[in-house]
Design an enzyme around this catalytic site. Structure first.
Site, PDB file in Angstrom:
ATOM      1  N   ASN A  82     -27.106 -34.370 -15.014  1.00 20.56           N
ATOM      2  CA  ASN A  82     -27.976 -34.044 -16.139  1.00 20.56           C
ATOM      3  C   ASN A  82     -29.023 -33.001 -15.739  1.00 20.56           C
ATOM      4  O   ASN A  82     -28.979 -32.441 -14.641  1.00 20.56           O
ATOM      5  CB  ASN A  82     -28.636 -35.313 -16.687  1.00 20.56           C
ATOM      6  N   GLN A  91     -13.915 -31.056 -25.941  1.00 24.82           N
ATOM      7  CA  GLN A  91     -15.138 -30.625 -25.249  1.00 24.82           C
ATOM      8  C   GLN A  91     -16.384 -31.058 -25.998  1.00 24.82           C
ATOM      9  O   GLN A  91     -17.388 -31.418 -25.393  1.00 24.82           O
ATOM     10  CB  GLN A  91     -15.131 -29.103 -25.073  1.00 24.82           C
ATOM     11  N   HIS A 110     -18.091 -34.350 -25.087  1.00 26.63           N
ATOM     12  CA  HIS A 110     -18.800 -34.467 -23.812  1.00 26.63           C
ATOM     13  C   HIS A 110     -20.300 -34.688 -24.001  1.00 26.63           C
ATOM     14  O   HIS A 110     -20.906 -35.531 -23.346  1.00 26.63           O
ATOM     15  CB  HIS A 110     -18.609 -33.188 -22.981  1.00 26.63           C
ATOM     16  N   GLU A 118     -16.370 -21.244 -20.015  1.00 23.74           N
ATOM     17  CA  GLU A 118     -15.933 -22.123 -18.920  1.00 23.74           C
ATOM     18  C   GLU A 118     -14.415 -22.344 -19.010  1.00 23.74           C
ATOM     19  O   GLU A 118     -13.690 -22.141 -18.042  1.00 23.74           O
ATOM     20  CB  GLU A 118     -16.669 -23.456 -19.026  1.00 23.74           C
ATOM     21  N   HIS A 119     -13.949 -22.807 -20.161  1.00 27.40           N
ATOM     22  CA  HIS A 119     -12.522 -23.009 -20.414  1.00 27.40           C
ATOM     23  C   HIS A 119     -12.066 -22.059 -21.511  1.00 27.40           C
ATOM     24  O   HIS A 119     -12.729 -21.945 -22.545  1.00 27.40           O
ATOM     25  CB  HIS A 119     -12.228 -24.435 -20.883  1.00 27.40           C
ATOM     26  N   ASP A 173      -8.473 -30.615 -16.636  1.00 29.63           N
ATOM     27  CA  ASP A 173      -9.569 -31.526 -16.316  1.00 29.63           C
ATOM     28  C   ASP A 173      -9.155 -32.602 -15.326  1.00 29.63           C
ATOM     29  O   ASP A 173      -9.952 -33.030 -14.492  1.00 29.63           O
ATOM     30  CB  ASP A 173     -10.068 -32.207 -17.602  1.00 29.63           C
ATOM     31  N   GLU A 186     -34.881   5.133   9.951  1.00 26.40           N
ATOM     32  CA  GLU A 186     -35.461   3.925   9.363  1.00 26.40           C
ATOM     33  C   GLU A 186     -36.731   3.490  10.085  1.00 26.40           C
ATOM     34  O   GLU A 186     -37.347   2.496   9.711  1.00 26.40           O
ATOM     35  CB  GLU A 186     -34.431   2.784   9.376  1.00 26.40           C
ATOM     36  N   HIS A 201     -34.559  -0.088  18.303  1.00 28.61           N
ATOM     37  CA  HIS A 201     -33.122  -0.137  18.048  1.00 28.61           C
ATOM     38  C   HIS A 201     -32.425   1.041  18.746  1.00 28.61           C
ATOM     39  O   HIS A 201     -31.388   0.859  19.406  1.00 28.61           O
ATOM     40  CB  HIS A 201     -32.835  -0.055  16.546  1.00 28.61           C
TER      41      HIS A 201
END
Length: 431
Positions: free
Chosen positions: A209, A254, A257, A322-323, A356, A410, A415
Site C-alpha cells: 500500500n 484489473q 484490484h 502496465e498490462h 498474473d 578537467e 590524475h
C-alpha cells in the site's frame, strides 16, 4: 464507463494515479516508524504489529510447525498449481541469466564485466485478510535464478498472529526459511536496517500500500528497491474482430484490484466501444468485489475511440500501461509498433490473468506510465556488474598523452601525474 473520441489536434487527457494526492502525512508517519524500528528493534515491530494488525506477538518469525500445519490446510490442487506455476516461472527466468565476459585488444588490454548475484534480498508480501502466493513466486524465483543465497520474506499476520497457509506453502516450496511476521513501513524498516533478531538485506522487492511504497522510497539508497508501484492497470487494444464480453471481463479483472486501478479500452470501432460499455455494466452486477471494481471503473476507466488502429497504437504508447492486451485480427502485426508497455498479451486467449499467475513471465511490472523507461522484475534486478580493467604497459605508454590531456582539461593534475609517473618509469627502465 465513459467513451471519449480521440482528437489528434490536442493532447490526450490522462488521469494518472497520485497526481492530486497529498503524500506529506504518509511520508511523515513512515519516517517516524522507520526511525523507531531502527532505535528499538523487535520491540517496536511488535508494538506496530499490535497497533495495525491486532496481533500480539512475542516472536518475529514463522515457526517450522506453522509451515507444516499450512500444508495440512491448503487444498492439494492449490499446492499443485503453486508447483506448476513455479516451474513455468523458473523456466522463463532461466533465459534471462547473464554471464561474465572479457574482451582483448592487440596492445594487451583486457576489459570485461564481472556479473555477481546480490548476497541477500527481502521479499515483501501484502497480507492480513488477503493471500498472495503468486507474489512470492514472482519476487523470489528471479532472485533464486540469479543465485542470491539469503532470502528473507516479510508479510503482515492476521489478528491471531498467523500468515495465510497458501502464502506459507508458496514460501516453503521455494525454500524460504526466514519469514518475518511484519507488514507496512515497519516491515520495510526491518528488512532495510535489521534488528537484534535479523540481519538487514541488500535489496527489497514486492508490492504494498501507500505506506509500503513510501517506506521503500525512504530506505532507497541504503538498500536497493525494485520500483515504486502504483495501482494495477490494463489497456486493451482492440478492433471490430474482438469479443466485447472478453474485453469487459479483462477490464474488470484489473478493476477489482483496487478503487484506484485503471481499466481502459482503445479501439477504432464505435460499435465495439458501445458493446463493451454494456458488457462491463452487465458483468459488474454480482461480482464479489463489485463496489471496488465499480469505483475504479468510474474514476479510472475509459474507452478511447480512434480513427484507425495505427492511431490507437499511438494512444497506447502514450498511456504506457502496465498490462496491454492486443485483441485485433492480426495481433502480431502490431507488436513492433508498441514501444511502451510492461507486459504485452497477444490474442484472445492470452488473458491478463494468465500472466498474473501461470505463464511464467513476471507480474511485477512498471505502472503509472513508467513503462516508458522501466521494465518488469527480472533476474537482472538481483545481479550487479563490476567493470574489469587490465591495461598493458604498451597500452599505457601509447595512450598516456590522451589520458593526461583529458585529466588536465578537467583540472585533475594528480590524475595526469599518476599516468606520467608510470610512463617515466618505463622510459627510465628502457634506458
Amino acid at each position: 464507463m465513459k467513451i471519449e473520441y480521440v482528437d489528434t489536434s490536442r493532447p490526450l487527457t490522462l488521469k494518472r494515479y497520485g497526481e492530486d494526492g497529498n503524500q506529506a502525512l504518509v511520508t511523515e508517519s513512515v519516517r517516524t516508524i522507520i526511525q523507531d524500528v531502527r532505535q528499538r528493534g523487535d520491540e517496536a515491530v511488535f508494538a506496530y504489529t499490535k497497533t495495525f494488525d491486532g496481533a500480539d506477538l512475542t516472536d518475529l518469525f514463522v515457526s517450522a510447525d506453522e509451515v507444516r500445519s499450512a500444508y495440512e490446510r491448503v487444498d492439494c490442487d492449490v499446492v499443485t498449481a503453486i508447483q506448476k506455476a513455479a516451474k513455468n516461472i523458473r523456466e522463463y527466468h532461466g533465459h534471462q541469466q547473464q554471464k561474465s565476459w572479457m574482451m582483448t585488444r592487440e596492445d594487451g588490454t583486457m576489459l570485461g564485466q564481472k556479473v555477481t548475484p546480490l548476497d541477500s534480498a527481502g521479499i515483501y508480501v501484502p497480507g492480513g485478510t488477503a493471500a498472495y502466493p503468486s507474489t512470492i513466486l514472482m519476487d523470489t524465483i528471479p532472485a533464486l535464478v540469479a543465485g542470491v543465497e539469503r532470502i528473507v520474506m516479510a508479510s503482515p499476520p492476521d489478528e491471531n498472529g498467523q500468515l495465510h497457509p497458501a502464502v506459507l506453502v508458496a514460501a516453503a516450496e521455494l525454500g524460504i526459511q526466514t519469514i518475518v511476521k511484519a507488514g507496512g513501513a515497519q516491515a520495510i524498516a526491518v528488512l532495510a536496517y535489521g534488528t537484534e533478531s535479523l540481519e538487514p538485506v541488500d535489496k527489497i522487492v514486492g508490492p504494498g500500500n501507500q505506506f509500503v511504497a513510501a517506506a521503500k522510497r525512504e530506505v532507497y539508497g541504503h538498500v536497493d528497491i525494485d520500483m515504486i508501484a502504483g495501482p494495477s492497470e490494463i489497456v486493451v487494444l482492440a478492433d471490430e474482430s474482438a469479443r466485447a464480453d472478453y474485453i469487459a471481463a479483462d477490464l474488470l479483472s484489473q478493476a477489482e484490484h483496487d478503487v484506484q486501478a485503471s481499466a481502459i479500452l482503445v479501439t477504432n470501432s464505435e460499435s465495439l466501444a458501445t458493446q463493451v460499455r454494456e458488457q462491463v455494466e452487465r458483468q459488474l452486477q454480482g461480482l464479489p468485489r463489485e463496489t471496488i471494481a465499480r469505483q475504479a471503473i468510474a474514476d479510472y476507466g475509459a474507452i478511447y475511440v480512434t480513427d484507425s488502429i495505427k492511431q490507437a497504437v499511438d494512444v497506447v504508447n502514450t498511456l504506457a500501461p502496465e498490462h496491454l492486451e492486443v485483441l485485433t485480427e492480426q495481433p502480431f502485426e502490431w507488436l513492433g509498433s508498441i514501444k511502451h508497455a510492461g507486459a504485452i498479451f497477444l490474442g484472445e486467449y492470452s488473458a491478463e490473468a494468465v500472466g498474473d499467475y501461470f505463464a511464467g513471465t513476471n507480474h511485477v511490472l512498471p505502472t503509472n506510465g513508467t513503462a516508458r523507461f522501466s521494465s518488469p522484475l527480472s533476474v537482472d534486478d538481483f545481479m550487479k556488474k563490476s567493470s574489469v580493467i587490465h591495461y598493458s604497459k604498451k597500452a599505457l605508454v601509447d595512450n598516456s598523452q590522451h589520458i593526461t590531456a583529458l585529466a588536465r582539461v578537467e583540472g585533475f593534475e594528480a590524475h595526469a601525474r599518476a599516468v606520467e609517473i608510470r610512463k617515466r618509469k618505463e622510459r627510465d627502465d628502457d634506458e
